[in-house]
Scaffold this motif. Sequence first.
Motif, PDB file in Angstrom:
ATOM      1  N   SER A 195     -30.245  -8.410 -22.308  1.00 19.46           N
ATOM      2  CA  SER A 195     -29.813  -9.282 -21.219  1.00 19.46           C
ATOM      3  C   SER A 195     -29.570  -8.430 -19.985  1.00 19.46           C
ATOM      4  N   LYS A 243     -39.996 -11.037 -13.239  1.00 22.94           N
ATOM      5  CA  LYS A 243     -40.677 -11.228 -14.520  1.00 22.94           C
ATOM      6  C   LYS A 243     -41.390  -9.954 -14.964  1.00 22.94           C
ATOM      7  N   ASP A 260     -34.830 -10.309 -21.516  1.00 20.62           N
ATOM      8  CA  ASP A 260     -35.049 -11.744 -21.629  1.00 20.62           C
ATOM      9  C   ASP A 260     -34.320 -12.429 -20.474  1.00 20.62           C
ATOM     10  N   LYS A 288     -33.925 -15.458 -19.863  1.00 24.06           N
ATOM     11  CA  LYS A 288     -33.138 -16.613 -20.301  1.00 24.06           C
ATOM     12  C   LYS A 288     -31.777 -16.201 -20.865  1.00 24.06           C
ATOM     13  N   ARG A 289     -31.604 -14.923 -21.120  1.00 23.67           N
ATOM     14  CA  ARG A 289     -30.310 -14.393 -21.549  1.00 23.67           C
ATOM     15  C   ARG A 289     -29.635 -13.626 -20.415  1.00 23.67           C
ATOM     16  N   SER A 290     -30.158 -13.790 -19.209  1.00 30.36           N
ATOM     17  CA  SER A 290     -29.704 -12.974 -18.081  1.00 30.36           C
ATOM     18  C   SER A 290     -29.061 -13.811 -16.982  1.00 30.36           C
ATOM     19  N   SER A 291     -28.423 -13.115 -16.043  1.00 32.28           N
ATOM     20  CA  SER A 291     -27.748 -13.758 -14.919  1.00 32.28           C
ATOM     21  C   SER A 291     -28.382 -13.301 -13.615  1.00 32.28           C
ATOM     22  N   GLU A 320     -33.652 -20.605 -11.284  1.00 29.42           N
ATOM     23  CA  GLU A 320     -34.143 -21.520 -12.311  1.00 29.42           C
ATOM     24  C   GLU A 320     -34.737 -20.789 -13.514  1.00 29.42           C
ATOM     25  N   ALA A 321     -35.057 -19.497 -13.338  1.00 32.22           N
ATOM     26  CA  ALA A 321     -35.700 -18.740 -14.414  1.00 32.22           C
ATOM     27  C   ALA A 321     -34.698 -18.069 -15.339  1.00 32.22           C
ATOM     28  N   VAL A 322     -33.465 -17.857 -14.871  1.00 35.08           N
ATOM     29  CA  VAL A 322     -32.475 -17.170 -15.698  1.00 35.08           C
ATOM     30  C   VAL A 322     -31.623 -18.178 -16.469  1.00 35.08           C
ATOM     31  N   GLY A 323     -30.962 -17.676 -17.503  1.00 38.60           N
ATOM     32  CA  GLY A 323     -30.112 -18.540 -18.291  1.00 38.60           C
ATOM     33  C   GLY A 323     -28.766 -18.805 -17.649  1.00 38.60           C
ATOM     34  N   SER A 324     -28.339 -17.881 -16.774  1.00 43.15           N
ATOM     35  CA  SER A 324     -27.021 -18.011 -16.151  1.00 43.15           C
ATOM     36  C   SER A 324     -27.126 -17.835 -14.637  1.00 43.15           C
TER      37      SER A 324
END
Length: 217
Positions: A3, A161, A170, A172-175, A188-192
Motif C-alpha cells: 500500500s 499506475k 496496489d 486500491k489499497r493506497s491513499s 477515483e483510482a485509489v482505495g482511500s
Amino acid sequence: MKSAALFDVDKTLVSVNTARLYVKWRVARRELSFVDYLKFSKVLASYAFGTLDPEIAAEQGFRAIVGYSEAKMRAECLSWYSKVVRPHITILGKREVERCRSDGMVCALLSASTAYLTEPLAEDLGIEHVLCTRLSVAEGKFTGRWEAPLCYGAGKLARAKAWAHAHGVDLKRSSFYTDSISDLPVLEAVGSPRVINPDPRLRLLALRRGYPMEQWK
C-alpha cells in the motif's frame, strides 16, 4: 502487493500555490515583469474554473526557458525553495507523511510541479519516490519540452499506475491526498481518497461522495 500514500504538493503538503510564489519571486528579482505576473494570474484563473488546457499552458510556460541552463535553474530553485517555500510546509501534512511511513506504507509525491520543487520537498519530508513533471534537457539546456505524459489529470493517473506496477503497489489499497478537482482521476483510482484544503468544485464533489476532508496548515 504494498500500500502507498501519494501526496499532492500545492495546498496539500504546502499551504500555498507554489507557482504563484515562484512568479512573485522572479518579479521581485526583476527577472519577470508585472505584465508577466498578470499573464500568469490569467492561467491560474483558467485552472480554477476548469478551462485550462494543460498541454497549451505547459508549452507556453516552458517556451520561456528554452536554452536556459538546467544546472543554473536547479541552483536557483533550491535557493527559492529554501527561503520561500519551506516555511509553508503544512504541519499536519508532515505528520501524516510520518504516520504513513511508520505504518509501513510506501510514500510518494505525485505532483504536476517540476522536479526543481518536488525533489527538495521530498528530501525534507523523507519521501523516497517523486512522480512529477520532468523537463527535457539537451546538452545541459532546456528544450521547452517535457517527458510525456504531462503529470496532470489523466497523465498523472498514468504515471501513478506505471509507478505502482513497477513497485508492486496496489492503488486500491493506497491513499491519495490532494486539494484539486483536476486530480479526480487519481482520487477515483485509489482505495482511500483524501481531500485536503479543497477547491470549491472538489469540496462539493467530496460532500456528495463522502470523501474525508481535512484542513491542513
